[in-house]
Design an enzyme around this catalytic site. Sequence first.
Site, PDB file in Angstrom:
ATOM      1  N   HIS A  70      33.386 -43.990  39.044  1.00 43.38           N
ATOM      2  CA  HIS A  70      34.514 -43.486  38.699  1.00 43.38           C
ATOM      3  C   HIS A  70      33.743 -42.265  37.630  1.00 43.38           C
ATOM      4  O   HIS A  70      34.080 -42.164  36.572  1.00 43.38           O
ATOM      5  CB  HIS A  70      35.221 -44.162  37.840  1.00 43.38           C
ATOM      6  CG  HIS A  70      36.804 -43.517  37.264  1.00 43.38           C
ATOM      7  ND1 HIS A  70      36.911 -42.800  36.480  1.00 43.38           N
ATOM      8  CD2 HIS A  70      37.863 -43.676  38.141  1.00 43.38           C
ATOM      9  CE1 HIS A  70      38.052 -42.396  36.576  1.00 43.38           C
ATOM     10  NE2 HIS A  70      38.833 -43.027  37.671  1.00 43.38           N
ATOM     11  N   HIS A 116      37.928 -42.482  46.499  1.00 40.02           N
ATOM     12  CA  HIS A 116      37.854 -42.129  44.910  1.00 40.02           C
ATOM     13  C   HIS A 116      36.439 -42.046  44.274  1.00 40.02           C
ATOM     14  O   HIS A 116      36.315 -41.991  43.078  1.00 40.02           O
ATOM     15  CB  HIS A 116      38.474 -43.205  44.174  1.00 40.02           C
ATOM     16  CG  HIS A 116      39.224 -42.550  42.811  1.00 40.02           C
ATOM     17  ND1 HIS A 116      40.042 -41.587  42.864  1.00 40.02           N
ATOM     18  CD2 HIS A 116      39.349 -43.212  41.565  1.00 40.02           C
ATOM     19  CE1 HIS A 116      40.672 -41.389  41.483  1.00 40.02           C
ATOM     20  NE2 HIS A 116      40.122 -42.479  40.916  1.00 40.02           N
ATOM     21  N   HIS A 120      47.184 -47.964  38.925  1.00 41.85           N
ATOM     22  CA  HIS A 120      45.970 -48.208  38.902  1.00 41.85           C
ATOM     23  C   HIS A 120      45.611 -49.881  39.149  1.00 41.85           C
ATOM     24  O   HIS A 120      46.393 -50.485  38.370  1.00 41.85           O
ATOM     25  CB  HIS A 120      45.319 -47.764  37.856  1.00 41.85           C
ATOM     26  CG  HIS A 120      45.110 -46.197  37.545  1.00 41.85           C
ATOM     27  ND1 HIS A 120      46.343 -45.451  37.271  1.00 41.85           N
ATOM     28  CD2 HIS A 120      44.212 -45.245  37.818  1.00 41.85           C
ATOM     29  CE1 HIS A 120      46.041 -44.107  37.420  1.00 41.85           C
ATOM     30  NE2 HIS A 120      44.665 -44.134  37.720  1.00 41.85           N
ATOM     31  N   ASP A 179      44.705 -46.351  42.374  1.00 39.80           N
ATOM     32  CA  ASP A 179      43.155 -45.863  42.193  1.00 39.80           C
ATOM     33  C   ASP A 179      42.751 -46.918  41.641  1.00 39.80           C
ATOM     34  O   ASP A 179      42.905 -47.819  40.977  1.00 39.80           O
ATOM     35  CB  ASP A 179      43.206 -44.558  41.305  1.00 39.80           C
ATOM     36  CG  ASP A 179      43.899 -43.522  41.947  1.00 39.80           C
ATOM     37  OD1 ASP A 179      44.168 -43.525  43.010  1.00 39.80           O
ATOM     38  OD2 ASP A 179      43.867 -42.347  41.160  1.00 39.80           O
ATOM     39  N   ASP A 180      41.155 -46.604  41.840  1.00 37.04           N
ATOM     40  CA  ASP A 180      40.334 -47.511  41.052  1.00 37.04           C
ATOM     41  C   ASP A 180      39.944 -48.852  41.336  1.00 37.04           C
ATOM     42  O   ASP A 180      38.942 -49.730  40.629  1.00 37.04           O
ATOM     43  CB  ASP A 180      40.596 -47.591  39.527  1.00 37.04           C
ATOM     44  CG  ASP A 180      40.754 -46.153  38.572  1.00 37.04           C
ATOM     45  OD1 ASP A 180      40.298 -45.103  39.450  1.00 37.04           O
ATOM     46  OD2 ASP A 180      40.962 -46.316  37.609  1.00 37.04           O
TER      47      ASP A 180
END
Length: 222
Positions: free
Chosen positions: A92, A88, A185, A37-38
Amino acid sequence: MALAPIFPIIHPILKRIFPNCLWTGDINRREIALTFDDGPHPQHTPKLLKVLEQNQIKASFFLLGLLVHSYPQITKDIYENGHWIGLHGYAHKSFPLLTQKELKLSLENTENSIYQACGLAPELICDVRPPNGIITSHQLNLLTAWNYRPVMWSVVPEDWAKPGVSKVTNRVIKQTVNGSIIVLHDGYYGGEDVALSAATIIPILLDKGYKFVTIDRMWQQV
């Protein structure tokens, strides 16, 4: 407060509350998914891609549209290396903080950024992982209506808190079972260690007889 020990406890509860999300694959198959993620990140992601290539592993990346826009070549590298791409959100930001219009725009803008970066058509991007794993029942219904598939996880080593490669590795190895979806991540929080963590974790799990598959494969099992 370290939350890593709590995740294995709350995971079965969340799975019952939100049964339409992908939490695991087939528990009867020795297949697992490694997800990130991210990203993309200008330093962390390229190092991670090299590790995955060296181990001949295909992973799944849930990308932030803002960073895709900033680093299109890295996004293209992810795609051209055969990894699965999901959304995603554009930034964020937890989905419950967004209105319905803002949520849809966040996903569409991320899709468009990915298309501009690597040519992957928006209609081929169907998986969404909410930032922080937080989403409402209403928003889950919206994702379904918009033809998205909500993806969660079952192994969360809390690498964003930077506990160190050894702790991240131990948590992943201890918690991984058939069908596990592991989340690490490669962004600005925790991404410093992601390449080394992956390089340590992957050989151990391969030695245990696990096969790494993408999220798309996981969906085919449920």
